[in-house]
Design a protein around this motif. Structure first.
Motif, PDB file in Angstrom:
ATOM      1  N   LYS A  18       9.982  11.732  -1.647  1.00 27.98           N
ATOM      2  CA  LYS A  18       9.994  10.157  -1.107  1.00 27.98           C
ATOM      3  C   LYS A  18       9.032  10.236  -0.034  1.00 27.98           C
ATOM      4  O   LYS A  18       8.296   9.162   0.208  1.00 27.98           O
ATOM      5  CB  LYS A  18      11.369  10.145  -0.735  1.00 27.98           C
ATOM      6  N   ASP A  19       8.607  11.396   0.755  1.00 30.50           N
ATOM      7  CA  ASP A  19       7.515  11.320   1.873  1.00 30.50           C
ATOM      8  C   ASP A  19       6.417  11.047   1.160  1.00 30.50           C
ATOM      9  O   ASP A  19       5.429  10.384   1.629  1.00 30.50           O
ATOM     10  CB  ASP A  19       7.841  12.625   2.650  1.00 30.50           C
ATOM     11  N   ALA A  20       6.023  11.688   0.062  1.00 30.42           N
ATOM     12  CA  ALA A  20       4.925  11.753  -0.705  1.00 30.42           C
ATOM     13  C   ALA A  20       4.558  10.239  -1.112  1.00 30.42           C
ATOM     14  O   ALA A  20       3.642   9.565  -1.148  1.00 30.42           O
ATOM     15  CB  ALA A  20       4.789  12.772  -1.668  1.00 30.42           C
ATOM     16  N   CYS A  21       5.657   9.567  -1.551  1.00 33.11           N
ATOM     17  CA  CYS A  21       5.629   8.261  -2.169  1.00 33.11           C
ATOM     18  C   CYS A  21       5.364   7.118  -1.148  1.00 33.11           C
ATOM     19  O   CYS A  21       4.790   5.975  -1.275  1.00 33.11           O
ATOM     20  CB  CYS A  21       6.861   8.031  -2.888  1.00 33.11           C
ATOM     21  N   LEU A  22       5.777   7.591   0.079  1.00 37.69           N
ATOM     22  CA  LEU A  22       5.500   6.573   1.424  1.00 37.69           C
ATOM     23  C   LEU A  22       3.877   6.211   1.488  1.00 37.69           C
ATOM     24  O   LEU A  22       3.540   5.119   1.971  1.00 37.69           O
ATOM     25  CB  LEU A  22       5.994   7.143   2.577  1.00 37.69           C
ATOM     26  N   GLU A  23       3.290   7.413   0.968  1.00 34.47           N
ATOM     27  CA  GLU A  23       1.559   7.100   1.098  1.00 34.47           C
ATOM     28  C   GLU A  23       1.280   6.060   0.062  1.00 34.47           C
ATOM     29  O   GLU A  23       0.471   5.250   0.367  1.00 34.47           O
ATOM     30  CB  GLU A  23       1.154   8.365   0.775  1.00 34.47           C
ATOM     31  N   THR A  24       1.978   6.083  -1.008  1.00 31.47           N
ATOM     32  CA  THR A  24       1.888   4.996  -1.970  1.00 31.47           C
ATOM     33  C   THR A  24       1.811   3.615  -1.625  1.00 31.47           C
ATOM     34  O   THR A  24       1.342   2.673  -2.027  1.00 31.47           O
ATOM     35  CB  THR A  24       2.583   5.528  -3.363  1.00 31.47           C
ATOM     36  N   VAL A  25       3.273   3.510  -0.774  1.00 28.78           N
ATOM     37  CA  VAL A  25       3.631   2.388  -0.126  1.00 28.78           C
ATOM     38  C   VAL A  25       2.460   1.706   0.447  1.00 28.78           C
ATOM     39  O   VAL A  25       1.816   0.535   0.760  1.00 28.78           O
ATOM     40  CB  VAL A  25       4.697   2.174   0.403  1.00 28.78           C
ATOM     41  N   PHE A  55      -2.081   4.633 -11.035  1.00 28.18           N
ATOM     42  CA  PHE A  55      -2.392   3.648 -10.147  1.00 28.18           C
ATOM     43  C   PHE A  55      -3.877   2.934 -10.720  1.00 28.18           C
ATOM     44  O   PHE A  55      -4.108   1.673 -10.630  1.00 28.18           O
ATOM     45  CB  PHE A  55      -2.519   4.261  -8.825  1.00 28.18           C
ATOM     46  N   ARG A  56      -4.569   3.878 -11.174  1.00 28.65           N
ATOM     47  CA  ARG A  56      -5.993   3.396 -11.503  1.00 28.65           C
ATOM     48  C   ARG A  56      -5.940   2.404 -12.716  1.00 28.65           C
ATOM     49  O   ARG A  56      -6.557   1.454 -12.829  1.00 28.65           O
ATOM     50  CB  ARG A  56      -6.821   4.617 -11.761  1.00 28.65           C
ATOM     51  N   ALA A  57      -5.044   2.852 -13.682  1.00 31.23           N
ATOM     52  CA  ALA A  57      -4.828   2.010 -14.925  1.00 31.23           C
ATOM     53  C   ALA A  57      -4.215   0.757 -14.581  1.00 31.23           C
ATOM     54  O   ALA A  57      -4.585  -0.465 -15.095  1.00 31.23           O
ATOM     55  CB  ALA A  57      -3.984   2.756 -16.000  1.00 31.23           C
ATOM     56  N   LEU A  90       9.138   7.824  -9.167  1.00 27.09           N
ATOM     57  CA  LEU A  90       9.327   6.910  -8.262  1.00 27.09           C
ATOM     58  C   LEU A  90       7.969   6.153  -7.777  1.00 27.09           C
ATOM     59  O   LEU A  90       7.988   5.081  -7.616  1.00 27.09           O
ATOM     60  CB  LEU A  90       9.863   7.706  -6.955  1.00 27.09           C
ATOM     61  N   ASN A  91       7.027   7.172  -7.929  1.00 26.06           N
ATOM     62  CA  ASN A  91       5.658   6.681  -7.555  1.00 26.06           C
ATOM     63  C   ASN A  91       5.175   5.724  -8.539  1.00 26.06           C
ATOM     64  O   ASN A  91       4.487   4.774  -8.176  1.00 26.06           O
ATOM     65  CB  ASN A  91       4.703   8.135  -7.566  1.00 26.06           C
ATOM     66  N   ALA A  92       5.353   5.883  -9.649  1.00 26.13           N
ATOM     67  CA  ALA A  92       4.907   5.213 -10.823  1.00 26.13           C
ATOM     68  C   ALA A  92       5.676   3.728 -10.741  1.00 26.13           C
ATOM     69  O   ALA A  92       5.114   2.503 -10.949  1.00 26.13           O
ATOM     70  CB  ALA A  92       5.135   5.759 -12.038  1.00 26.13           C
ATOM     71  N   LEU A  93       6.888   3.631 -10.439  1.00 25.88           N
ATOM     72  CA  LEU A  93       7.783   2.541 -10.358  1.00 25.88           C
ATOM     73  C   LEU A  93       7.116   1.692  -9.195  1.00 25.88           C
ATOM     74  O   LEU A  93       7.158   0.495  -9.122  1.00 25.88           O
ATOM     75  CB  LEU A  93       9.323   2.918 -10.175  1.00 25.88           C
ATOM     76  N   LEU A  94       6.926   2.386  -8.245  1.00 24.13           N
ATOM     77  CA  LEU A  94       6.430   1.600  -6.857  1.00 24.13           C
ATOM     78  C   LEU A  94       5.283   1.183  -7.221  1.00 24.13           C
ATOM     79  O   LEU A  94       4.869  -0.017  -6.661  1.00 24.13           O
ATOM     80  CB  LEU A  94       6.355   2.664  -5.555  1.00 24.13           C
ATOM     81  N   ILE A  95       4.310   1.732  -7.875  1.00 27.88           N
ATOM     82  CA  ILE A  95       3.148   1.155  -7.910  1.00 27.88           C
ATOM     83  C   ILE A  95       3.122  -0.120  -9.188  1.00 27.88           C
ATOM     84  O   ILE A  95       2.504  -1.192  -8.813  1.00 27.88           O
ATOM     85  CB  ILE A  95       2.018   2.218  -8.779  1.00 27.88           C
TER      86      ILE A  95
END
Length: 241
Positions: A18-25, A55-57, A90-95
């Motif tokens: 989750k901490d890593a995904c905060l960077e995506t936010v 994210f790129r796609a 989670l990362n893909a869902l956030l993106i």
């Protein structure tokens, strides 16, 4: 994107994930401001610098001008095809949801007058769980602070700074007598002191701040014209206020 059972099976994440995904936010916040300044086609520039293939796609699809519903269907297909779990899901869902939300907001969808930051926090924060709510809010607020241009100490038109000499009553009359668009343009390059002073005179400061955030792609000539227009209007302030 409403199959909650599908999400539940894949969303179990560790705190480290989750901490890593905060960077995506934070990256999504940057994308929002970058695209507002440079237009949708600039998503290609972001995509070229992005190391995350998902994210790129998704960014490249933004340049195609899809309607939000079409974009959401395409992203859902990406999610299903990826068949990922945990932090990767989670990362893909956030993106996917973050970019769709960005497009919906910028296309003028009605979110009940709520600010972009609030909508973003409410829609994305829930995927982290209750215990991460405050951290998601802090990340979004900090990312937005970094992206917003800092107002210079002095205004584009130096005489505009002299409006701080008005009384509160005079200021309130002035602020409420000029079009919101004119006020927002003037504040884009208004001095720190006069900008704060004038914003205090707004009937609804939060609404004015939202309007100011939505005022983009302005020209220096427009800012100067707006500041001079307000200075001219100041000459009409009634006596005795």
């Amino acid at each position: 994107m409403e199959n909650m059972e599908y999400y539940t099976r894949r969303l179990q994440c560790s705190d480290a994930e989750k901490d890593a995904c905060l960077e995506t936010v934070a990256k999504l916040c940057h994308a929002r401001f970058y695209l507002r300044r440079n237009g949708w086609l600039a998503a290609e520039d972001l995509a070229k610098k992005e190391s995350d293939p998902f994210f790129r796609a998704c960014l490249m699809d933004v340049t195609e001008g899809y309607e939000p519903e079409s974009l959401e269907r395409r992203y859902t297909q990406y999610l299903l095809a990826a068949d990922c779990r945990g932090g990767a899901f989670l990362n893909a869902l956030l993106i996917s949801q973050g970019l769709v939300l960005l497009v919906r907001y910028e296309n003028g969808e009605d979110f009940g007058g709520m600010s972009w930051e609030y909508v973003f926090t409410e829609r994305l924060g829930g995927w982290f769980g209750v215990e991460y709510r405050e951290r998601v809010t802090e990340v979004i607020e900090e990312a937005c602070r970094r992206e917003r241009p800092k107002r210079a100490g002095l205004s584009r038109v130096p005489a505009f700074d002299g409006l701080t000499k008005l009384s509160p009553g005079q200021r309130d009359w002035l602020v409420r007598s000029v079009p919101v668009r004119t006020l927002c343009l003037a504040l884009k390059l208004g001095g720190t002191a006069v900008s704060e002073f004038l914003m205090e005179g707004a009937e609804d400061r939060e609404a004015l701040e939202r309007a100011l955030a939505d005022t983009t792609n302005v020209r220096l000539t427009d800012v100067e014209a707006a500041q001079w227009e307000i200075l001219e209007k100041a000459r009409e302030i009634p006596q005795g206020i």
